[in-house]
Design an enzyme around this catalytic site. Structure first.
Site, PDB file in Angstrom:
ATOM      1  N   SER A 165       0.762  -1.192  -0.082  1.00  0.00           N
ATOM      2  CA  SER A 165      -0.055  -0.048  -0.029  1.00  0.00           C
ATOM      3  C   SER A 165       0.897   1.127   0.031  1.00  0.00           C
ATOM      4  O   SER A 165       0.519   2.417  -0.771  1.00  0.00           O
ATOM      5  CB  SER A 165      -0.845   0.033   1.193  1.00  0.00           C
ATOM      6  OG  SER A 165      -1.825  -0.867   1.346  1.00  0.00           O
ATOM      7  N   GLU A 184      -9.800   0.964  -2.970  1.00  0.00           N
ATOM      8  CA  GLU A 184      -9.628   0.976  -4.572  1.00  0.00           C
ATOM      9  C   GLU A 184     -10.981   0.227  -5.216  1.00  0.00           C
ATOM     10  O   GLU A 184     -10.921  -0.492  -6.203  1.00  0.00           O
ATOM     11  CB  GLU A 184      -8.347   0.050  -4.926  1.00  0.00           C
ATOM     12  CG  GLU A 184      -6.985   0.676  -4.352  1.00  0.00           C
ATOM     13  CD  GLU A 184      -6.751   1.850  -5.150  1.00  0.00           C
ATOM     14  OE1 GLU A 184      -7.334   2.321  -6.176  1.00  0.00           O
ATOM     15  OE2 GLU A 184      -5.739   2.681  -4.611  1.00  0.00           O
TER      16      GLU A 184
HETATM   17  C1  LIG Z   1      -6.949   0.808   4.961  1.00  0.00           C
HETATM   18  C2  LIG Z   1      -7.647   1.737   4.191  1.00  0.00           C
HETATM   19  C3  LIG Z   1      -6.912   2.732   3.385  1.00  0.00           C
HETATM   20  C4  LIG Z   1      -7.594   3.504   2.414  1.00  0.00           C
HETATM   21  N1  LIG Z   1      -6.490   4.490   1.855  1.00  0.00           N
HETATM   22  C5  LIG Z   1      -7.270   5.423   0.871  1.00  0.00           C
HETATM   23  C6  LIG Z   1      -6.472   6.540   0.300  1.00  0.00           C
HETATM   24  O1  LIG Z   1      -5.228   6.418   0.508  1.00  0.00           O
HETATM   25  N2  LIG Z   1      -7.246   7.413  -0.074  1.00  0.00           N
HETATM   26  C7  LIG Z   1      -8.503   7.343  -0.294  1.00  0.00           C
HETATM   27  O2  LIG Z   1      -9.023   8.225  -0.979  1.00  0.00           O
HETATM   28  N3  LIG Z   1      -9.338   6.365   0.157  1.00  0.00           N
HETATM   29  C8  LIG Z   1      -8.776   5.338   0.879  1.00  0.00           C
HETATM   30  N4  LIG Z   1      -9.519   4.379   1.209  1.00  0.00           N
HETATM   31  C9  LIG Z   1     -10.826   4.530   1.373  1.00  0.00           C
HETATM   32  C10 LIG Z   1     -11.756   3.324   0.472  1.00  0.00           C
HETATM   33  O3  LIG Z   1     -11.161   3.771  -0.856  1.00  0.00           O
HETATM   34  C11 LIG Z   1     -12.867   3.531   0.585  1.00  0.00           C
HETATM   35  O4  LIG Z   1     -13.012   2.775   1.999  1.00  0.00           O
HETATM   36  C12 LIG Z   1     -13.786   2.583  -0.160  1.00  0.00           C
HETATM   37  O5  LIG Z   1     -14.034   3.396  -1.273  1.00  0.00           O
HETATM   38  C13 LIG Z   1     -15.331   2.329   0.315  1.00  0.00           C
HETATM   39  O6  LIG Z   1     -15.849   3.438   0.857  1.00  0.00           O
HETATM   40  P1  LIG Z   1     -16.470   3.551   2.355  1.00  0.00           P
HETATM   41  O7  LIG Z   1     -15.767   2.900   3.149  1.00  0.00           O
HETATM   42  O8  LIG Z   1     -17.087   4.619   2.485  1.00  0.00           O
HETATM   43  O9  LIG Z   1     -17.765   2.307   1.864  1.00  0.00           O
HETATM   44  P2  LIG Z   1     -19.169   2.697   1.455  1.00  0.00           P
HETATM   45  O10 LIG Z   1     -18.953   3.432   0.042  1.00  0.00           O
HETATM   46  O11 LIG Z   1     -20.144   3.280   2.341  1.00  0.00           O
HETATM   47  O12 LIG Z   1     -19.690   1.234   1.160  1.00  0.00           O
HETATM   48  C14 LIG Z   1     -20.231   0.388   2.138  1.00  0.00           C
HETATM   49  C15 LIG Z   1     -20.889  -0.984   1.396  1.00  0.00           C
HETATM   50  O13 LIG Z   1     -21.850  -0.496   0.636  1.00  0.00           O
HETATM   51  C16 LIG Z   1     -21.546  -1.229  -0.841  1.00  0.00           C
HETATM   52  N5  LIG Z   1     -21.977  -0.319  -1.901  1.00  0.00           N
HETATM   53  C17 LIG Z   1     -21.533   0.906  -2.020  1.00  0.00           C
HETATM   54  N6  LIG Z   1     -22.240   1.563  -3.114  1.00  0.00           N
HETATM   55  C18 LIG Z   1     -23.139   0.248  -3.572  1.00  0.00           C
HETATM   56  C19 LIG Z   1     -24.074   0.352  -4.564  1.00  0.00           C
HETATM   57  N7  LIG Z   1     -24.338   1.222  -5.456  1.00  0.00           N
HETATM   58  N8  LIG Z   1     -24.832  -0.906  -4.645  1.00  0.00           N
HETATM   59  C20 LIG Z   1     -24.670  -2.003  -3.705  1.00  0.00           C
HETATM   60  N9  LIG Z   1     -23.494  -1.872  -2.928  1.00  0.00           N
HETATM   61  C21 LIG Z   1     -23.016  -0.675  -2.755  1.00  0.00           C
HETATM   62  C22 LIG Z   1     -20.145  -1.254  -0.693  1.00  0.00           C
HETATM   63  O14 LIG Z   1     -19.618  -2.281  -1.660  1.00  0.00           O
HETATM   64  C23 LIG Z   1     -19.735  -1.701   0.702  1.00  0.00           C
HETATM   65  O15 LIG Z   1     -20.093  -2.671   0.925  1.00  0.00           O
HETATM   66  C24 LIG Z   1      -8.820   3.389   2.327  1.00  0.00           C
HETATM   67  C25 LIG Z   1      -9.645   2.432   3.131  1.00  0.00           C
HETATM   68  C26 LIG Z   1      -8.937   1.605   3.804  1.00  0.00           C
HETATM   69  C27 LIG Z   1      -9.818   0.487   4.649  1.00  0.00           C
END
Ligand SMILES: Cc1cc2nc3c(=O)[nH]c(=O)nc-3n(C[C@H](O)[C@H](O)[C@H](O)COP(=O)(O)OP(=O)(O)OC[C@H]3O[C@@H](n4cnc5c(N)ncnc54)[C@H](O)[C@@H]3O)c2cc1C
Length: 389
Positions: A95, A367
């Protein structure tokens, strides 16, 4: 005589001499420098990231498939193979490299002004400067189009307000590529992290990717000159292009974690005796091992196919989704199955298996979550976007 799954698939026959040499160099570096410390780094959630960045930069692994500005300019496939070795050590290490090279450096390399490139890329390639990439917000992950962080013009300056969440490398970064909403749509800014109003508190109590720094980015009236804006990125396609680069590395990387788990399970089941003979000699064990080797090998063939497409300039985003969805999902399944084979030993940091399994939970989510990649593939197959209810 036992055979490695990749030998069974004759994976090496698909690699050039240079690709094998790069892979072997990264593997040696991880064996000598990284592996002896991983359990401690994971347990204490402390990573000597600055020191490691310099060493990774010295090996040419930061922004390694970018051209010029001190970058190594390797093929995309070679970059993928490096990711596989790094993640065979730990997803946190991969990462660090992915965010630096494929997100922060790629954004500047692809969308930045000449001045931004000259200022940041050579220092980032050497590991002297660390970068992060702020897209996700507390309320907007899968749907970054909803972002609330804003930049407003004030004379010839821009003033940024808002917050980003879950940002890898955030607290240790010298520069943050931050995506914000403006009156002209979504734009990216190159933010030196010593700019007044910028702070990056670290997120603690993670049970996954513990050997990786994850942070919130707080932007409270961060004032930047016009020259801080990335001139080449207009709209969400900018950050999405960067994510596509990093996802490509994950297609290979996740298999590294899975391979390491399977190697552990093969060694463990050969030694461990249950009911008076080695665990490896039972049919149920061999069924598990065979199925895991199959998924690992198929994943490697897919990764290499996508790598060759990328090197030929033909790789499409939907195809990266195929690789990310399949390889991370299967890697996690392999890690969990290997955990069963190690019995109680499988839950400790004495073996890498549960560490990889826990890490892969993050890799499954960041991602683009698995569900989002299913929707991307579903859209490609049906022509119908199902992202909204
Ligand atoms: C350790 C770690 C490092 C990270 N590093 C970075 C980084 O460097 N930069 C950065 O910008 N981000 C980073 N992220 C963030 C990561 O990209 C997001 O967590 C990810 O995009 C998911 O977003 P969320 O956690 O808000 O989940 P949500 O978007 O709230 O999703 C929650 C659940 O809903 C589902 N879902 C969402 N939309 C839909 C849909 N349309 N239909 C059905 N199901 C759906 C998802 O698949 C998931 O199961 C990191 C995350 C982690 C855990």
């Amino acid at each position: 005589m036992s055979e490695h799954p990749f030998t069974l698939f004759a994976i090496d026959s698909l690699l050039s001499e240079e690709e094998r040499a790069i892979r072997d160099t990264v593997r040696r570096f991880c064996a000598d420098r990284i592996r002896p410390h991983l359990a401690d780094w994971f347990e204490t959630a402390r990573l000597p990231a600055r020191e490691l960045a310099r060493e990774l930069g010295g090996l040419g692994l930061l922004g390694m498939h970018l051209e010029g500005y001190g970058c190594a300019g390797t093929s995309a496939t070679a970059y993928g193979l490096a990711c596989m070795e790094l993640e065979a050590a730990d997803s946190g290490l991969r990462s660090l490299v992915s965010v630096q090279g494929s997100l922060a450096m790629f954004a500047i390399h692809h969308f930045g002004s000449e001045q931004q490139k000259q200022e940041w890329l050579p220092r980032m390639a050497s590991g002297e400067a660390i970068g992060c990439f702020g897209l996700t917000e507390p309320d907007f992950g899968s749907n970054p189009a909803g972002m609330r962080t804003r930049a407003k013009r004030d004379g010839s300056d821009w003033v940024l307000d808002g917050s980003k969440m879950w940002i890898t490398n955030g607290s240790i970064a010298d520069v943050a590529v931050v995506w914000v909403r403006t009156d002209e749509g979504i734009r990216g800014f190159v933010v030196p992290t010593d700019t007044p109003g910028f702070s990056a508190p670290e997120i603690h109590r993670k049970l996954s990717l513990r050997a990786s720094v994850t942070s919130e980015l707080v932007l409270a009236g961060v004032r930047l000159p016009e020259s801080a804006m990335l001139p080449g990125a207009k709209g969400l396609s900018g950050p999405l292009a960067c994510l596509n680069e990093a996802r490509f590395g994950i297609v290979f990387g996740a298999l590294g974690a899975a391979r390491d788990c399977l190697e552990s399970a093969l060694a463990y089941t050969a030694d461990r005796e249950v009911f008076d003979k080695p665990l490896a000699g039972y049919q149920i064990t061999q069924t598990k091992l065979a199925d895991m080797a199959l998924e690992l090998g198929k994943g490697a063939l897919l990764a290499l196919h996508l790598g060759r497409l990328k090197d030929a300039g033909q790789l499409r985003a939907e195809q990266v989704s195929l690789g990310k969805l399949n390889n991370v999902r299967e890697a996690l399944a392999i890690a969990r199955e290997c955990r069963t084979l190690l019995g109680a030993n499988g839950i400790t940091l004495e073996y890498p298996v549960i560490r990889h399994a826990n890490n892969l939970e993050s890799v499954l989510t960041y991602e683009g979550t698995s569900e989002v990649h299913q929707l991307v593939i579903g859209n490609a197959l049906t022509g119908q976007a199902a992202f909204r209810g």
